[in-house]
Design a protein around this motif. Structure first.
Motif, PDB file in Angstrom:
ATOM      1  N   PHE A  84       0.820  -1.200   0.000  1.00 42.90           N
ATOM      2  CA  PHE A  84       0.000   0.000   0.000  1.00 42.90           C
ATOM      3  C   PHE A  84       0.859   1.257   0.000  1.00 42.90           C
ATOM      4  O   PHE A  84       1.993   1.256   0.472  1.00 42.90           O
ATOM      5  N   HIS A  86       0.186   5.578   0.810  1.00 46.08           N
ATOM      6  CA  HIS A  86      -0.777   6.434   1.485  1.00 46.08           C
ATOM      7  C   HIS A  86      -0.270   7.873   1.518  1.00 46.08           C
ATOM      8  O   HIS A  86       0.890   8.137   1.221  1.00 46.08           O
ATOM      9  N   ARG A  87      -1.172   8.763   1.871  1.00 50.92           N
ATOM     10  CA  ARG A  87      -0.819  10.181   1.948  1.00 50.92           C
ATOM     11  C   ARG A  87      -1.401  10.801   3.223  1.00 50.92           C
ATOM     12  O   ARG A  87      -2.252  10.213   3.879  1.00 50.92           O
ATOM     13  N   ASP A  94       6.872   3.516   7.794  1.00 57.25           N
ATOM     14  CA  ASP A  94       6.635   3.744   6.366  1.00 57.25           C
ATOM     15  C   ASP A  94       7.872   4.365   5.730  1.00 57.25           C
ATOM     16  O   ASP A  94       8.833   4.723   6.413  1.00 57.25           O
ATOM     17  N   LEU A 110      -1.482   0.491  10.683  1.00 58.12           N
ATOM     18  CA  LEU A 110      -2.431   0.757   9.605  1.00 58.12           C
ATOM     19  C   LEU A 110      -3.849   0.400  10.047  1.00 58.12           C
ATOM     20  O   LEU A 110      -4.779   1.192   9.864  1.00 58.12           O
ATOM     21  N   CYS A 114      -6.946   3.021  10.413  1.00 53.84           N
ATOM     22  CA  CYS A 114      -8.178   2.838   9.626  1.00 53.84           C
ATOM     23  C   CYS A 114      -9.386   2.735  10.559  1.00 53.84           C
ATOM     24  O   CYS A 114     -10.417   3.368  10.310  1.00 53.84           O
ATOM     25  N   LEU A 119      -6.986   7.633   8.993  1.00 55.49           N
ATOM     26  CA  LEU A 119      -6.611   7.440   7.599  1.00 55.49           C
ATOM     27  C   LEU A 119      -7.880   7.106   6.835  1.00 55.49           C
ATOM     28  O   LEU A 119      -8.531   6.101   7.107  1.00 55.49           O
ATOM     29  N   SER A 121     -10.237   6.231   3.426  1.00 52.49           N
ATOM     30  CA  SER A 121     -10.079   5.348   2.270  1.00 52.49           C
ATOM     31  C   SER A 121      -9.608   6.116   1.034  1.00 52.49           C
ATOM     32  O   SER A 121      -9.025   5.522   0.127  1.00 52.49           O
ATOM     33  N   ASP A 123      -7.219   8.182   1.056  1.00 50.71           N
ATOM     34  CA  ASP A 123      -5.801   8.479   1.247  1.00 50.71           C
ATOM     35  C   ASP A 123      -4.904   7.255   1.192  1.00 50.71           C
ATOM     36  O   ASP A 123      -3.738   7.316   1.591  1.00 50.71           O
ATOM     37  N   ILE A 124      -5.440   6.138   0.693  1.00 51.84           N
ATOM     38  CA  ILE A 124      -4.644   4.918   0.640  1.00 51.84           C
ATOM     39  C   ILE A 124      -4.984   4.130  -0.624  1.00 51.84           C
ATOM     40  O   ILE A 124      -6.119   4.136  -1.088  1.00 51.84           O
ATOM     41  N   ARG A 125      -3.965   3.504  -1.203  1.00 49.32           N
ATOM     42  CA  ARG A 125      -4.141   2.612  -2.353  1.00 49.32           C
ATOM     43  C   ARG A 125      -3.474   1.282  -2.032  1.00 49.32           C
ATOM     44  O   ARG A 125      -2.354   1.252  -1.530  1.00 49.32           O
ATOM     45  N   PHE A 159      -3.746   9.954  -6.273  1.00 53.81           N
ATOM     46  CA  PHE A 159      -4.869   9.425  -5.499  1.00 53.81           C
ATOM     47  C   PHE A 159      -6.245   9.855  -6.001  1.00 53.81           C
ATOM     48  O   PHE A 159      -7.227   9.187  -5.717  1.00 53.81           O
TER      49      PHE A 159
END
Length: 191
Positions: A84, A86-87, A94, A110, A114, A119, A121, A123-125, A159
């Motif tokens: 993953f 993220h931002r 990380d 993580l 969540c 964080l 959804s 802001d994360i892939r 994103f």
């Protein structure tokens, strides 16, 4: 370094994008945008940003019950692994990829972030597998003009851009002849 005389003169490095040439014949990388997470003498790796799968992350990883993000196909290597980026917030362990974009981190952290909505959804892939190159392999592909290196990388591009528009938008953002490339048809015989 003699071999860095590529089409657009940028060298590959962490935080840059690899944009496939319009007519790259490799089906794994046709019209793809790869975020480079590492590039050094040992090789390179990154994630394809614009190949969503049909799976949601909570179907792949039961612990992520509150997340319904689509999982992307990060590349053809080790597609049984989940990664993953993220931002906006840091996660323990990380790795900084570029300005306010991070790769990986402690999985328990993580889950906590969540669950507590620190964080979102957006802001994360998530990615199944990754794209990898051995020592010198990426440089060879750049010499063959298979890739365009791009240093115009923003959170919005990574994103917030729809996957089917990302390849075109990344090229268009580069301007000049790359804007022209962005309008090339998939099959030039149909032009």
């Amino acid at each position: 370094m003699e071999f860095f005389r590529y089409k657009n003169k940028l060298i590959p490095e962490r935080g840059r994008l690899l944009i496939s040439e319009p007519f790259l014949p490799d089906p794994n990388f046709e019209r793809t945008v790869v975020l480079l997470c590492e590039h050094n003498a040992d090789g390179s790796f990154g994630f394809v940003l614009n190949k969503p799968s049909v799976l949601k992350v909570n179907e792949v990883m039961e612990d992520l019950t509150g997340m319904e993000n689509l999982v992307y196909v990060g590349g053809p290597v080790q597609q049984d692994t989940l990664h993953f980026i993220h931002r906006n917030v840091r996660i323990e362990n990380d790795v900084v990829i570029t300005d306010n974009v991070f790769w990986g981190g402690d999985f328990e952290s993580l889950l906590t972030m969540c669950d507590t909505r620190q964080l979102s959804s957006d802001d994360i892939r998530f990615f199944l597998g990754y794209s990898g190159w051995g020592p010198g392999q990426l440089e060879s592909e750049l010499e063959q003009e298979s890739w365009i290196v791009c240093d115009y990388v923003t959170n919005q591009l990574l994103f917030d851009t729809e996957p089917q528009l990302l390849w075109r938008k990344a090229l268009d953002n580069m301007g000049g002849r790359y804007s022209v490339y962005s309008n090339y048809p998939v099959d030039p015989r149909l032009n």
